[in-house]
Design an enzyme around this catalytic site. Structure first.
Site, PDB file in Angstrom:
ATOM      1  CG  HIS A 181       1.873   7.384  -5.331  1.00 54.14           C
ATOM      2  ND1 HIS A 181       2.853   7.760  -6.511  1.00 54.14           N
ATOM      3  CD2 HIS A 181       1.479   8.162  -4.641  1.00 54.14           C
ATOM      4  CE1 HIS A 181       3.636   8.575  -5.674  1.00 54.14           C
ATOM      5  NE2 HIS A 181       3.430   8.766  -4.973  1.00 54.14           N
ATOM      6  CD  GLU A 184       1.670   5.791  -9.341  1.00 55.58           C
ATOM      7  OE1 GLU A 184       2.277   4.236  -8.900  1.00 55.58           O
ATOM      8  OE2 GLU A 184       1.449   6.326  -9.266  1.00 55.58           O
ATOM      9  CG  HIS A 316       5.819   4.674  -7.669  1.00 55.31           C
ATOM     10  ND1 HIS A 316       4.602   5.344  -6.932  1.00 55.31           N
ATOM     11  CD2 HIS A 316       6.392   4.203  -6.594  1.00 55.31           C
ATOM     12  CE1 HIS A 316       5.141   5.811  -5.525  1.00 55.31           C
ATOM     13  NE2 HIS A 316       6.478   4.975  -5.407  1.00 55.31           N
ATOM     14  CD  GLU A 389       7.369   5.422 -12.144  1.00 54.64           C
ATOM     15  OE1 GLU A 389       6.294   5.678 -12.155  1.00 54.64           O
ATOM     16  OE2 GLU A 389       7.296   6.019 -11.319  1.00 54.64           O
TER      17      GLU A 389
END
Length: 441
Positions: A181, A184, A316, A389
């Site tokens: 993404h 990020e 991420h 994450e």
């Protein structure tokens, strides 16, 4: 039932919200069911998107229903969520009976937020130079391979790291992917850190040395280089998530690479069919150029009918979570995911989380996603695939754009977790005491 607009929150209010973020959720788990509202995301006339706190949302089912409006869910709190939405989608949420509170802009001047400027992170060009420099410094340990090109023609590379790097040996392989993404950017810094750390550590640190003697590590620093350039190189963050591939028949640009994988693609209300949505799944599985490049690379690691990659982390941000499959179903087990599989995922995932302070859980405990890389890796190739994450835990740490001052700390924070996965990669079932059953020759 209404949209409430608020100015800058006080420090006390920010602290209260931060304490409430027991289950923060970053970009990876963002999902959206098919919606029919018009969208022009990625064009010059794209609607302005803002962050809102949406109250009265407590369960995974309620979060999945909220995602059906086409919004991006950025954080999951105890009884609310933080979403990114344009005005039209915010109004749709309000019509569902929810109250939205607009959060202050994530700008350094706001005080409650601490964010970065693009110059604090490696650009794509700077990343390429840094990677090349590290590889050149360790020629007997690292080798760079161009595995394909992005939609706009930029190189997507994989760096192999192993003690006998020029030979394809019969060793368990581990894959780390970053930057799927666009916004990020901390994940790309993670890739650079890992290359440096493993290069410097080989021959000096016993665990790194043993792992590079017994494993072959692959690192893909930027899966989505076009999106990274678009989000960063103008000098101001653009909050861009998808790739930069035009969508035929619409002015909307981009596909969410992490909803474009060919396993349960579009099956279960966990992605959007609207090209203007941030979670647009694409016109078909692997329709995104970058998805196919990475998928082809993984397929190329099938040797003699056996997949050589045994474990994978897709990095991420943000939310400080460790997630594992499946995302497409709420069930802990499903066809192709037995109780022993799930227990091995959870045991190793929990150990990694104990080392870095992230929260471990199955992806769908947050809400449904489909067409994700984790589900594809496991469902098609049997690879133990996790999403990390990264920092921060909430928007109040900078959200997608934390200050550059945290880069060294937050990338080093994952050192132990990466080694734990590599050490288990030869037999993940050892973690649940079933090595003989699953891994004996």
């Amino acid at each position: 039932m209404r949209i409430t607009k608020r100015g800058k929150r006080t420090t006390t209010a920010a602290a209260i919200l931060s304490l409430a973020l027991a289950l923060p959720l970053g970009a990876q788990a963002t999902a959206s069911s098919p919606d029919t509202s018009p969208g022009t995301s990625g064009t010059a006339a794209a609607p302005v998107e803002r962050q809102y706190e949406v109250t009265g949302v407590s369960t995974a089912e309620e979060r999945t229903a909220l995602a059906a409006t086409g919004v991006s869910i950025d954080e999951v709190l105890h009884h609310s969520v933080v979403v990114t939405a344009d005005e039209a989608r915010a109004k749709r949420i309000a019509k569902l009976g929810h109250e939205l509170t607009e959060l202050p802009s994530a700008a350094p001047a706001e005080g409650d937020f601490t964010t970065s400027s693009p110059s604090q992170y490696h650009s794509y060009a700077q990343m390429t130079a840094a990677v090349d420099s590290i590889v050149q410094q360790y020629p007997n340990l690292m080798r760079k391979r161009v595995i394909g090109r992005s939609h706009q023609g930029r190189e997507i590379v994989a760096i192999k790291v192993s003690n006998n790097v020029g030979v394809d040996e019969n060793k368990p392989e581990v894959l780390f992917t970053h930057g799927m993404h666009a916004r990020e950017h901390l994940t790309v810094e993670q890739a650079i850190y890992t290359l440096r750390e493993f290069g410097q550590g080989y021959g000096q640190d016993s665990r790194i040395t043993r792992m590079l003697n017994e494993r072959e590590l692959w690192i893909v620093p930027s899966v989505n280089p076009d999106g990274k350039v678009y989000d960063q190189d103008s000098g101001s963050w653009r909050n861009w998530r998808k790739n930069r591939q035009p969508n035929s028949g619409t002015t909307a640009v981009g596909t969410d690479i992490n909803r474009n994988w060919n396993y349960r693609w579009g099956c279960c209300g966990g992605s959007s069919g609207n090209p203007g949505s941030a979670t647009y799944r694409g016109s078909a599985p692997e329709s995104a150029t970058e998805t196919k490049v990475l998928a082809d690379f993984v397929r190329s690691r099938v040797v003699g009918g056996e997949q050589q990659i045994t474990a994978h982390i897709d990095f991420h941000s943000y939310s400080e979570l460790i997630l594992w499959p499946f995302g497409y179903t709420y069930n802990d087990t499903a066809p192709g995911l037995t109780r022993d599989d799930r227990d091995a995922f959870a045991t190793v995932g929990t150990r990694m989380a104990a080392s870095n302070g992230y929260r471990p859980q199955q992806s769908s405990d947050l809400y449904i996603t489909d067409g994700s890389i984790n589900d594809w890796m496991w469902g098609v190739h049997g690879i133990f695939s996790y999403t990390f994450e990264m920092y921060p835990g909430s928007a109040y740490g900078g959200g997608f754009y934390p200050p550059g001052s945290v880069i060294n700390r937050e990338t080093a924070r994952n050192r132990e977790a990466m080694l734990i996965l590599m050490e288990n990669a030869d037999c993940m079932y050892r973690s649940i005491g079933k090595e003989t059953q699953y891994c004996s020759n």
